[in-house]
Design a protein around this motif. Structure first.
Motif, PDB file in Angstrom:
ATOM      1  N   ILE A  25       0.852  -1.200   0.000  1.00 10.06           N
ATOM      2  CA  ILE A  25       0.000   0.000   0.000  1.00 10.06           C
ATOM      3  C   ILE A  25       0.882   1.243   0.000  1.00 10.06           C
ATOM      4  O   ILE A  25       0.649   2.191  -0.744  1.00 10.06           O
ATOM      5  CB  ILE A  25      -0.909   0.054   1.250  1.00 10.06           C
ATOM      6  N   ARG A  26       1.913   1.215   0.841  1.00 12.67           N
ATOM      7  CA  ARG A  26       2.775   2.383   0.953  1.00 12.67           C
ATOM      8  C   ARG A  26       3.410   2.748  -0.388  1.00 12.67           C
ATOM      9  O   ARG A  26       3.477   3.900  -0.771  1.00 12.67           O
ATOM     10  CB  ARG A  26       3.882   2.141   1.981  1.00 12.67           C
ATOM     11  N   GLU A  32      -5.918   0.570  -0.834  1.00 14.05           N
ATOM     12  CA  GLU A  32      -6.483   0.234   0.484  1.00 14.05           C
ATOM     13  C   GLU A  32      -7.710  -0.656   0.332  1.00 14.05           C
ATOM     14  O   GLU A  32      -7.888  -1.618   1.068  1.00 14.05           O
ATOM     15  CB  GLU A  32      -6.888   1.498   1.243  1.00 14.05           C
ATOM     16  N   LEU A  36      -7.827  -4.564   2.475  1.00 15.37           N
ATOM     17  CA  LEU A  36      -8.488  -4.807   3.764  1.00 15.37           C
ATOM     18  C   LEU A  36      -8.672  -6.286   4.054  1.00 15.37           C
ATOM     19  O   LEU A  36      -8.397  -6.766   5.150  1.00 15.37           O
ATOM     20  CB  LEU A  36      -9.830  -4.078   3.805  1.00 15.37           C
TER      21      LEU A  36
ATOM     22  N   VAL B 217     -12.632   2.705   8.471  1.00 17.54           N
ATOM     23  CA  VAL B 217     -11.513   1.770   8.524  1.00 17.54           C
ATOM     24  C   VAL B 217     -10.539   2.054   7.386  1.00 17.54           C
ATOM     25  O   VAL B 217      -9.327   2.145   7.571  1.00 17.54           O
ATOM     26  CB  VAL B 217     -12.022   0.313   8.455  1.00 17.54           C
ATOM     27  N   LYS B 218     -11.093   2.216   6.197  1.00 20.37           N
ATOM     28  CA  LYS B 218     -10.268   2.445   5.014  1.00 20.37           C
ATOM     29  C   LYS B 218      -9.466   3.734   5.122  1.00 20.37           C
ATOM     30  O   LYS B 218      -8.276   3.768   4.822  1.00 20.37           O
ATOM     31  CB  LYS B 218     -11.168   2.498   3.770  1.00 20.37           C
ATOM     32  N   LEU B 221      -6.700   3.443   7.742  1.00 21.09           N
ATOM     33  CA  LEU B 221      -5.598   2.658   7.168  1.00 21.09           C
ATOM     34  C   LEU B 221      -4.778   3.520   6.211  1.00 21.09           C
ATOM     35  O   LEU B 221      -3.537   3.540   6.270  1.00 21.09           O
ATOM     36  CB  LEU B 221      -6.156   1.430   6.443  1.00 21.09           C
ATOM     37  N   ALA B 222      -5.477   4.248   5.341  1.00 20.92           N
ATOM     38  CA  ALA B 222      -4.788   5.091   4.356  1.00 20.92           C
ATOM     39  C   ALA B 222      -3.953   6.162   5.050  1.00 20.92           C
ATOM     40  O   ALA B 222      -2.819   6.429   4.653  1.00 20.92           O
ATOM     41  CB  ALA B 222      -5.800   5.735   3.415  1.00 20.92           C
ATOM     42  N   PHE B 224      -2.691   6.035   8.113  1.00 21.37           N
ATOM     43  CA  PHE B 224      -1.571   5.386   8.790  1.00 21.37           C
ATOM     44  C   PHE B 224      -0.455   5.044   7.803  1.00 21.37           C
ATOM     45  O   PHE B 224       0.717   5.377   8.018  1.00 21.37           O
ATOM     46  CB  PHE B 224      -2.067   4.120   9.501  1.00 21.37           C
ATOM     47  N   VAL B 225      -0.813   4.381   6.716  1.00 17.58           N
ATOM     48  CA  VAL B 225       0.197   3.992   5.736  1.00 17.58           C
ATOM     49  C   VAL B 225       0.824   5.232   5.087  1.00 17.58           C
ATOM     50  O   VAL B 225       2.023   5.288   4.843  1.00 17.58           O
ATOM     51  CB  VAL B 225      -0.404   3.063   4.659  1.00 17.58           C
TER      52      VAL B 225
END
Lengths: 119, 239
Positions: A25-26, A32, A36, B217-218, B221-222, B224-225
């Protein structure tokens, strides 16, 4: 009881999966939205591998007394099936959109060539 | 100074006409571009009848893809200033002054209209949604290092630098939260200005309860990454 070596290796492998997914992802190779389910797979498997008592209990519920680690296989396969099914729906949507794009592009080219030839 | 109003709309035939009229009433020199995100209804026809330029996507891309289409349009057609107004009528075009002012004065690259920055205006929303909005506001404020009150507002004004950034890179799905962080990490100047928003007019919102959970959630996550990504800081005067 799950052998200790199986627990340790399983936990490390599951966490490695999570890290690989996060790195993808990074570096923007994985969105994303499609990550999941993979992350959930990694986390659930890591928990089941590390938490040996829990795996034992679940094995008891489903009647696998002889070999508790079979629960790990079952859960792993279940998640892989879920991911595959999800991807099948994604591919179906992509191919529908691809058809539509090709049609729109072809219609657009026709329109462009007719307008330029009438000039 | 060329200005454009970008209006993303998905199945908004009941509202988009009024939105276009109100924008034109606010400032007739503003070009109005409606991005029809693959609507099944008469959104594109209505927008066209009311005098907007319509960019019609062949299928639904989601709000992020639709809005980025607008930014690409603005970038490729050389606009100096863009405002973004949602096609559902919840943004009031008569308040465009407020978000335009800081960008026109050169104090900010992007100005965002916030429902929560100023006086309480009676904006009503479900409890879980308010909680989600507050959680995101807290997380985003911590990351960008200044107080952000409304991370989900799509009522924005942008200069050429911000248009260029978003034309090339814009988050997917529900983009505003990640975009706020992107702007700060690319060292663009952003401000919040208080605005009031209206209840949506006819039609239904495309956000349901289960989707909001998935969205939270998505987005987390985005975010954080995204913290582990290196970002290119655009050089001064590139645009």
């Amino acid at each position: 009881m799950t052998p200790l070596a199986v627990s340790i290796i399983g936990t490390i492998a599951s966490l490695a999966l999570v890290l690989v997914v996060l790195e993808l992802i990074r570096s923007r190779r994985l969105r994303e939205r499609y990550a999941l389910l993979w992350l959930l797979t990694g986390v659930v498997l890591a928990v089941l591998c590390a938490w040996r008592g829990g795996t034992n209990t679940i094995a008891g519920w489903v009647g696998i007394e002889s070999y508790p680690p079979a629960v790990l296989f079952a859960v792993g396969i279940l998640f892989i099936l879920a991911v595959l099914l999800h991807y099948s729906t994604v591919i179906s949507r992509l191919s529908d959109q691809n058809t539509l794009l090709a049609q729109r592009l072809a219609l657009l080219e026709t329109e462009l060539s007719t307008t330029s030839s009438t000039r | 100074m060329r200005r454009v109003a970008l209006v993303p709309a998905f199945n908004e035939e009941a509202n988009v006409g009024r939105v276009v009229d109100e924008i034109r009433a606010f400032d007739p020199s503003l070009d109005v571009v409606v991005v029809d995100d693959g609507s099944y209804d008469r959104t594109a026809e209505v927008a066209h009848e009311h005098g907007a330029t319509v960019v019609r996507l062949p299928f639904n891309l989601g709000i992020g893809g639709a809005v980025q289409t607008g930014f690409r349009f603005a970038f490729e057609h050389g606009y100096d200033l863009a405002v973004r107004i949602d096609g559902d009528g919840q943004h009031d075009p008569s308040q465009l002054d407020r978000i335009l002012a800081p960008v026109v004065r050169g104090e900010a690259d992007i100005a965002v209209g916030s429902r929560f920055a100023g006086e309480r205006d009676g904006y009503r929303s479900s409890r879980s949604r308010r909680l989600g909005i507050r959680l995101l506001a807290w997380v985003v404020s911590r990351i960008v290092g200044r107080r952000v009150t409304d991370t989900t507002s799509g009522f924005q004004a942008l200069n050429r630098r911000a248009i260029e950034l978003f034309a090339h890179d814009y988050p997917h799905d529900y983009p505003e939260v990640e975009a706020t962080i992107m702007v700060s990490r690319h060292r663009l100047r952003s401000v919040e200005v208080p605005v009031s928003m209206r209840e949506r007019g006819g039609g239904r919102s495309s956000i349901t309860a289960l989707r909001s959970v998935y969205y939270m959630v998505k987005v987390l996550l985005a975010i954080f990454v995204g913290l582990f990504r290196r970002n290119v800081v655009p050089k001064e005067g590139t645009s």
